[in-house]
Design a protein around this motif. Sequence first.
Motif, PDB file in Angstrom:
ATOM      1  N   ILE A 177     -98.867  11.239  43.575  1.00  0.00           N
ATOM      2  CA  ILE A 177     -99.123  10.903  44.972  1.00  0.00           C
ATOM      3  C   ILE A 177     -97.836  11.088  45.780  1.00  0.00           C
ATOM      4  CG2 ILE A 177     -99.779   9.050  46.590  1.00  0.00           C
ATOM      5  CD1 ILE A 177    -102.079   9.978  44.874  1.00  0.00           C
ATOM      6  N   ILE A 178     -97.985  11.496  47.038  1.00  0.00           N
ATOM      7  CA  ILE A 178     -96.844  11.604  47.948  1.00  0.00           C
ATOM      8  C   ILE A 178     -97.054  10.642  49.119  1.00  0.00           C
ATOM      9  CG2 ILE A 178     -95.529  13.102  49.499  1.00  0.00           C
ATOM     10  CD1 ILE A 178     -96.442  15.473  47.766  1.00  0.00           C
ATOM     11  N   VAL A 179     -96.015   9.886  49.458  1.00  0.00           N
ATOM     12  CA  VAL A 179     -96.037   9.024  50.643  1.00  0.00           C
ATOM     13  C   VAL A 179     -95.102   9.625  51.683  1.00  0.00           C
ATOM     14  CG1 VAL A 179     -95.430   6.756  51.580  1.00  0.00           C
ATOM     15  CG2 VAL A 179     -96.540   6.923  49.337  1.00  0.00           C
ATOM     16  N   LEU A 180     -95.586   9.782  52.899  1.00  0.00           N
ATOM     17  CA  LEU A 180     -94.760  10.282  54.006  1.00  0.00           C
ATOM     18  C   LEU A 180     -94.468   9.131  54.954  1.00  0.00           C
ATOM     19  CD1 LEU A 180     -93.417  12.684  55.472  1.00  0.00           C
ATOM     20  CD2 LEU A 180     -95.566  12.970  56.737  1.00  0.00           C
ATOM     21  N   LYS A 181     -93.188   8.889  55.215  1.00  0.00           N
ATOM     22  CA  LYS A 181     -92.790   7.797  56.088  1.00  0.00           C
ATOM     23  C   LYS A 181     -91.564   8.208  56.895  1.00  0.00           C
ATOM     24  CE  LYS A 181     -90.470   4.362  54.200  1.00  0.00           C
ATOM     25  NZ  LYS A 181     -90.027   3.241  53.345  1.00  0.00           N
ATOM     26  N   ILE A 222    -101.576  13.120  50.064  1.00  0.00           N
ATOM     27  CA  ILE A 222    -100.460  12.625  50.873  1.00  0.00           C
ATOM     28  C   ILE A 222    -100.927  11.410  51.676  1.00  0.00           C
ATOM     29  CG2 ILE A 222     -98.795  13.171  52.698  1.00  0.00           C
ATOM     30  CD1 ILE A 222     -99.125  16.141  51.875  1.00  0.00           C
ATOM     31  N   VAL A 223    -100.240  10.298  51.470  1.00  0.00           N
ATOM     32  CA  VAL A 223    -100.565   9.057  52.180  1.00  0.00           C
ATOM     33  C   VAL A 223     -99.506   8.824  53.252  1.00  0.00           C
ATOM     34  CG1 VAL A 223    -100.908   6.570  51.978  1.00  0.00           C
ATOM     35  CG2 VAL A 223    -101.631   8.094  50.114  1.00  0.00           C
ATOM     36  N   GLY A 224     -99.924   8.680  54.485  1.00  0.00           N
ATOM     37  CA  GLY A 224     -98.997   8.462  55.588  1.00  0.00           C
ATOM     38  C   GLY A 224     -98.749   6.986  55.839  1.00  0.00           C
ATOM     39  N   ARG A 225     -97.495   6.635  56.055  1.00  0.00           N
ATOM     40  CA  ARG A 225     -97.122   5.269  56.444  1.00  0.00           C
ATOM     41  C   ARG A 225     -96.622   5.343  57.885  1.00  0.00           C
ATOM     42  NH1 ARG A 225     -92.173   2.697  57.143  1.00  0.00           N
ATOM     43  NH2 ARG A 225     -92.020   0.484  56.572  1.00  0.00           N
ATOM     44  N   VAL A 226     -97.457   4.946  58.820  1.00  0.00           N
ATOM     45  CA  VAL A 226     -97.124   5.049  60.235  1.00  0.00           C
ATOM     46  C   VAL A 226     -96.819   3.650  60.763  1.00  0.00           C
ATOM     47  CG1 VAL A 226     -97.918   5.780  62.515  1.00  0.00           C
ATOM     48  CG2 VAL A 226     -98.566   7.095  60.486  1.00  0.00           C
ATOM     49  N   GLN A 227     -95.538   3.391  60.992  1.00  0.00           N
ATOM     50  CA  GLN A 227     -95.086   2.047  61.354  1.00  0.00           C
ATOM     51  C   GLN A 227     -94.793   1.874  62.840  1.00  0.00           C
ATOM     52  OE1 GLN A 227     -93.212   4.443  60.803  1.00  0.00           O
ATOM     53  NE2 GLN A 227     -91.090   4.132  61.374  1.00  0.00           N
TER      54      GLN A 227
END
Length: 255
Positions: free
Chosen positions: A54-58, A104-109
């Motif tokens: 898995i890839i996390v984009l932050k 790809i899981v996005g972390r939008v803060q």
Amino acid sequence: MTADIQNGSIHTTITNKIATVEFNHPSGNSFPSTLLQHLTEEFNSLGSNQEIAIIVLKSKGEKVFCAGASFDELLAVSNLEQGSLFFSGFANVINAMRKCPKLIVGRVQGKAVGGGVGLAAACDYVLATDNSSIKLSEFTIGIGPFVIAPAVERKVGTSGLAELTLAGDEWQTADWAKQKGLYAKVFTTLEELDNQLDIFTEKLSNYNPEALSEMKKVLWEGTENWETLLYERAAISGKLVLSDFTKQALQQFKK
């Protein structure tokens, strides 16, 4: 991996089959061309890494996810070739995310503008906070979100894209983005977001990697023409940025 580019950076860490890619730039986590190039290369590299599920984009910080493309570079465009090349940066990243065999899981803060909305839309699943408002403000400077429009429309639909684009001076809330399908879940605090992100990605990382890869293909069926479409759109934006209207708007914005 850490890449330092024009005061910005891309930093990747890998833990328990999860690769976390964090981008950073002092101007609202915006992207100069070189940073976009490195992000494209990073997705291509991680996609072929068999140790990753898995890839996390932050992005770094708390208030802004991504302010889009570098405004300084936009101002510097002086001919059609430069314009097309400039707007192809996000086309390259979106296509790399689309073709990457890893989910790809996005972390939008925080807030996302322009290309930042495109990045979120190119993720397969996005977790966000209440502060993660979005805006496509390209019309206000005489261009349009042509390159990222296919990715955004794929998530929020044609009516959502029209609302974002035509009301380019208005922010849409994180709740609006969730209702439209851009965000999967929205949390009140950053702590809640990160806690749920850890739980969700850990579950995904323990599923059959072949099944995850096949699901990625299913999610992106029908987008094969983006290999040419996004660059055709980049040429449109590259032409518009040279127009008298846009030059005057950019000068006013600069002032």
